[in-house]
Design a protein around this motif. Structure first.
Motif, PDB file in Angstrom:
ATOM      1  N   ALA A   5       0.829  -1.209   0.000  1.00 46.51           N
ATOM      2  CA  ALA A   5       0.000   0.000   0.000  1.00 46.51           C
ATOM      3  C   ALA A   5       0.863   1.258   0.000  1.00 46.51           C
ATOM      4  O   ALA A   5       0.576   2.224  -0.718  1.00 46.51           O
ATOM      5  CB  ALA A   5      -0.936  -0.003   1.202  1.00 46.51           C
ATOM      6  N   TYR A  42      -4.123   1.802  -3.527  1.00 46.74           N
ATOM      7  CA  TYR A  42      -3.680   2.111  -2.160  1.00 46.74           C
ATOM      8  C   TYR A  42      -4.869   2.092  -1.199  1.00 46.74           C
ATOM      9  O   TYR A  42      -4.803   1.508  -0.107  1.00 46.74           O
ATOM     10  CB  TYR A  42      -3.008   3.478  -2.188  1.00 46.74           C
ATOM     11  N   VAL A  45      -6.340  -1.536  -0.603  1.00 47.28           N
ATOM     12  CA  VAL A  45      -5.491  -2.342   0.289  1.00 47.28           C
ATOM     13  C   VAL A  45      -5.668  -1.918   1.749  1.00 47.28           C
ATOM     14  O   VAL A  45      -5.760  -2.759   2.653  1.00 47.28           O
ATOM     15  CB  VAL A  45      -4.002  -2.220  -0.121  1.00 47.28           C
ATOM     16  N   LEU A  46      -5.752  -0.605   1.990  1.00 46.26           N
ATOM     17  CA  LEU A  46      -5.863  -0.097   3.364  1.00 46.26           C
ATOM     18  C   LEU A  46      -7.313   0.043   3.834  1.00 46.26           C
ATOM     19  O   LEU A  46      -7.556   0.296   5.017  1.00 46.26           O
ATOM     20  CB  LEU A  46      -5.169   1.263   3.471  1.00 46.26           C
TER      21      LEU A  46
END
Length: 209
Positions: A5, A42, A45-46
């Motif tokens: 990420a 990003y 993923v987070l």
């Protein structure tokens, strides 16, 4: 996963910074688009929903403008000149620093007696071209300068493909560069189909019409 990420986050930031530095609208939109895609990855993923939503919206906007740019019908025109006109001198003076980066040895006097023309793009001067045409049909380029915001290969395509018959009618059989000083310009002429040839024992970049 966190490390992945972070990589996508840094990549996205870098792409958006580059987008702000480019002078071409098309490149600006493409760098923004890739930046948005990196930020979306990003965010997924987070699990950062606000970042995901923001960049999804921005991605849609950038894709809309990319479609608009590619579907836009621009008006190209070619106007010949002799070299004594005030507008020509003002154009060369205004872009003198950038011209030197591409054609460091160029002097205004070099266009006298040449085949000279400017390319208009939606009635704005986008390019200035000058070449000395020999009896055997070789047109040795003195200058082929395109304004920064129009360096998307469309001007080159217009000159060397759409206006090919005009060049042939002027006695031009081949376009010849004695030297290429700028890496970006070298990339451009290779894209336009110029190839290396030996002429009188020296390397030249040549395009046969």
């Amino acid at each position: 996963m966190l490390l992945i990420a972070l990589y996508f986050g840094y990549l996205a930031s870098l792409l958006l910074i580059i987008a702000l530095l480019v002078s071409n609208d098309l490149k600006f939109r493409w760098f923004n688009t890739f930046g948005n895609i990196a930020f979306i990855t990003y965010a997924i993923v987070l699990g950062a929903v606000p970042v995901l939503l923001t960049n999804a919206i921005l991605l849609t906007i950038n894709l809309y403008y990319l479609i608009k740019i590619y579907s836009r019908q621009e008006n190209f025109d070619l106007i010949e000149f002799k070299g004594e006109e005030k507008l020509v001198n003002k154009f060369l003076a205004f872009y003198s620093r950038d011209v030197k980066a591409y054609f460091p040895g160029f002097k205004t006097e070099a266009i006298q007696g040449n085949l000279n023309f400017v390319v208009l793009r939606d009635l704005v001067i986008a390019n200035m071209f000058s070449a000395a045409v020999s009896e055997n049909g070789d047109a040795t380029v003195a200058i082929n300068y395109t304004v920064k915001k129009y360096r998307d290969y469309k001007v080159g395509t217009f000159i060397f493909e759409k206006e090919k018959q005009l060049l042939l009618a002027k006695g031009v059989k081949r376009i010849v560069y004695q030297k290429v000083f700028n890496k970006q310009h070298l990339r451009f002429i290779k894209k336009m189909g110029f190839v290396k040839e030996l002429m009188n024992g020296e390397e030249r970049f040549v395009k046969t019409l």
